[in-house]
Every structure is written in C-alpha cells, then in structure tokens.
Design a protein around this motif. Structure first.
Motif, PDB file in Angstrom:
ATOM      1  N   ILE A   9       5.701 -13.675  -5.297  1.00  0.00           N
ATOM      2  CA  ILE A   9       7.304 -13.325  -3.735  1.00  0.00           C
ATOM      3  C   ILE A   9       7.546 -14.037  -3.298  1.00  0.00           C
ATOM      4  O   ILE A   9       9.234 -14.456  -3.326  1.00  0.00           O
ATOM      5  CB  ILE A   9       6.379 -12.369  -2.502  1.00  0.00           C
ATOM      6  N   ALA A 162      20.433  -8.947  -7.117  1.00  0.00           N
ATOM      7  CA  ALA A 162      18.528  -8.034  -7.147  1.00  0.00           C
ATOM      8  C   ALA A 162      18.800  -7.093  -8.091  1.00  0.00           C
ATOM      9  O   ALA A 162      18.000  -6.270  -8.478  1.00  0.00           O
ATOM     10  CB  ALA A 162      18.930  -7.311  -5.732  1.00  0.00           C
ATOM     11  N   LEU A 172      14.197 -11.321  -6.809  1.00  0.00           N
ATOM     12  CA  LEU A 172      13.564 -10.154  -5.729  1.00  0.00           C
ATOM     13  C   LEU A 172      13.610  -8.750  -7.064  1.00  0.00           C
ATOM     14  O   LEU A 172      12.932  -7.798  -6.834  1.00  0.00           O
ATOM     15  CB  LEU A 172      14.171 -10.284  -4.755  1.00  0.00           C
ATOM     16  N   GLY A 173      15.284  -8.960  -7.422  1.00  0.00           N
ATOM     17  CA  GLY A 173      14.937  -7.653  -7.712  1.00  0.00           C
ATOM     18  C   GLY A 173      14.216  -7.715  -9.213  1.00  0.00           C
ATOM     19  O   GLY A 173      13.948  -6.236  -9.660  1.00  0.00           O
ATOM     20  N   GLY A 176      11.170  -6.983  -7.615  1.00  0.00           N
ATOM     21  CA  GLY A 176      10.669  -5.390  -7.197  1.00  0.00           C
ATOM     22  C   GLY A 176      11.028  -3.943  -8.421  1.00  0.00           C
ATOM     23  O   GLY A 176       9.953  -2.908  -8.202  1.00  0.00           O
ATOM     24  N   TYR A 179       7.325  -5.066 -11.059  1.00  0.00           N
ATOM     25  CA  TYR A 179       5.749  -4.888 -10.269  1.00  0.00           C
ATOM     26  C   TYR A 179       6.209  -3.624  -9.179  1.00  0.00           C
ATOM     27  O   TYR A 179       4.662  -3.192  -8.835  1.00  0.00           O
ATOM     28  CB  TYR A 179       5.375  -6.270  -9.439  1.00  0.00           C
ATOM     29  N   GLY A 180       7.388  -3.584  -8.638  1.00  0.00           N
ATOM     30  CA  GLY A 180       6.936  -2.241  -7.839  1.00  0.00           C
ATOM     31  C   GLY A 180       7.070  -0.859  -7.960  1.00  0.00           C
ATOM     32  O   GLY A 180       6.786  -0.210  -8.009  1.00  0.00           O
ATOM     33  N   TYR A 181       8.814  -0.616  -8.774  1.00  0.00           N
ATOM     34  CA  TYR A 181       9.234   0.314  -9.458  1.00  0.00           C
ATOM     35  C   TYR A 181       8.018   0.515 -10.496  1.00  0.00           C
ATOM     36  O   TYR A 181       7.407   1.642 -11.244  1.00  0.00           O
ATOM     37  CB  TYR A 181      10.499   0.225  -9.854  1.00  0.00           C
ATOM     38  N   ILE A 188       5.130  -3.184  -3.050  1.00  0.00           N
ATOM     39  CA  ILE A 188       6.029  -4.818  -3.025  1.00  0.00           C
ATOM     40  C   ILE A 188       7.444  -4.559  -2.876  1.00  0.00           C
ATOM     41  O   ILE A 188       8.019  -4.925  -2.910  1.00  0.00           O
ATOM     42  CB  ILE A 188       5.457  -4.979  -4.675  1.00  0.00           C
ATOM     43  N   MET A 189       7.685  -3.144  -3.196  1.00  0.00           N
ATOM     44  CA  MET A 189       9.143  -2.668  -3.180  1.00  0.00           C
ATOM     45  C   MET A 189       9.217  -2.653  -1.745  1.00  0.00           C
ATOM     46  O   MET A 189      10.861  -3.561  -1.340  1.00  0.00           O
ATOM     47  CB  MET A 189       9.249  -1.014  -3.468  1.00  0.00           C
ATOM     48  N   THR A 192      10.766  -6.815  -0.913  1.00  0.00           N
ATOM     49  CA  THR A 192      11.295  -7.126  -1.507  1.00  0.00           C
ATOM     50  C   THR A 192      12.857  -6.936  -1.138  1.00  0.00           C
ATOM     51  O   THR A 192      13.765  -7.451  -0.274  1.00  0.00           O
ATOM     52  CB  THR A 192      11.710  -7.240  -3.078  1.00  0.00           C
ATOM     53  N   VAL A 193      12.704  -5.748  -0.240  1.00  0.00           N
ATOM     54  CA  VAL A 193      13.527  -4.900   0.789  1.00  0.00           C
ATOM     55  C   VAL A 193      13.889  -5.737   1.550  1.00  0.00           C
ATOM     56  O   VAL A 193      14.654  -6.032   2.535  1.00  0.00           O
ATOM     57  CB  VAL A 193      13.619  -3.480   0.945  1.00  0.00           C
TER      58      VAL A 193
END
Length: 217
Positions: A9, A162, A172-173, A176, A179-181, A188-189, A192-193
C-alpha cells in the motif's frame, strides 16, 4: 493487515504521487505556454494570429476529447519508444502528461479570460512589449486563477492515475484492482479509495491555501 500488505500500500501510494508529480510538472511546463498562446493569438489580441490560434485550438480540443483509457492504449507504441515499456509507473506517466497538457492549456486560457482588457491597454500605453505584457501583467494578475487551474489538474491526474491501474499502470489503481477486486478483498478496495480521497483533499487544500496567499499579494 500484514506488514507485506502495508508495504504494498505504501509503495502504491508513492507510485501514484510520483506519476501525478511527473505528469503535473511536465504538463504545466508545456500547458502554460500553450494556454498563453491560445489567449494572445486571438484576433485583436497583442499577438493576433487567427490562423495559428485556430490550429492550436483544434489540436487542444482533439487532445481533450479523447477518453483517457483510450488514449493510454492508442499511444502504447509511442510510450514504449519513449520509456522502453508500456507498463509501470513511468509508462503511465506518458499518457497522463499528454492528457493533462491540453487540459492545463484551456484552464490557463480561462484564467486569462477573467482579466480586464484594460490591463493590457494600460501596459501598451506605457510602451510595454508583448513579452513584458505576458510576463509582467497577464501571468501575475491571473496567478490565482492559474493556481486554481493547476489544482484542478492535479486532482484530475489522481483519478486518471487510478484508471491507469486498469491496464498495468501501477499505483493505487493497480493495487485496488489486483488485490482488492480480483481477490475479492473489500478492505483493500476501501483503503485505496480512502487514500485517494485523502490525496485529493490534500491537493485541494494546498491549492486553496496558495490561492489565498496569492490574493493577499
């Protein structure tokens, strides 16, 4: 949160700041003179060149009309030629810069439009040259509007950076999405937001402070 994820991050945040800084600086260095040229080459202006003004206007409008995600893909060969790769933060900085230049130019032109024509007439009556009018009258008097325009540009570049993550641009995009979506990790999403929001608020607050400081001058 593991230390490895914290490091990811942190690195993604630094990568985003790097992309925004590099593209913002280069776009300002190129977009500022372009915006001034759009203003001073208008008919009945100090360097009136209607044909050149029309050409610059068309090129600027074309640059602004291309969606960023399409621009990124369209200039991949140019990006690869320039930085040797089409992925990563250096590669993403190329389309970010190209997208920001016409954006900055129009904002600068808009800031100059807010000035009173009487300022130029007064400078001309005192024998000032066009260069002196630009550097001693137009830019200083439009300083607040220019800072506001550059602040808007930085905020826009944050959102563009992003988007660059969707095609391997890093930052960060990219974090996200990967690792997030893709891994169904809403935490994680959310992180990043939140970081992106803080970043935008920081740039906006800095811009507002600089505008207030310039107005007092």
């Amino acid at each position: 949160m593991s230390s490895a994820m914290f490091d990811l991050i942190l690195q993604a945040t630094l990568d985003t700041l790097y992309m925004v800084a590099i593209s913002g600086v280069i776009a300002t260095l190129l977009g500022l003179p372009l915006g001034v040229m759009l203003y001073v080459t208008r008919p009945r202006q100090i360097l009136a060149m209607p044909v050149l003004n029309q050409v610059l206007g068309i090129v600027t409008n074309i640059g602004r009309s291309i969606p960023f995600i399409i621009l990124m893909v369209a200039i991949i060969p140019f990006t690869r030629m320039l930085v040797g790769t089409s992925i990563g933060i250096n590669a993403a900085s190329v389309p970010l810069t190209i997208a920001a230049i016409p954006f900055v130019a129009r904002l600068i032109e808009g800031a100059l439009n807010e000035l009173s024509p009487g300022l130029i007439e007064s400078a001309q009556s005192m024998g000032a040259t066009p260069w002196q009018i630009i550097t001693k009258v137009l830019i200083p008097e439009a300083r607040g509007g220019i800072i506001t325009g550059l602040t808007i540009t930085l905020v826009t570049l944050v959102s563009y950076s992003a988007m660059a993550g969707a095609v391997g641009g890093g930052g960060l995009g990219d974090l996200g999405i990967r690792y997030g979506y893709n891994r169904f990790n809403p935490t994680i999403m959310l992180i990043t937001v939140v970081i992106l929001v803080i970043m935008v608020q920081g740039f906006q607050s800095l811009g507002d402070y600089l505008v207030r400081k310039s107005d007092r001058k």
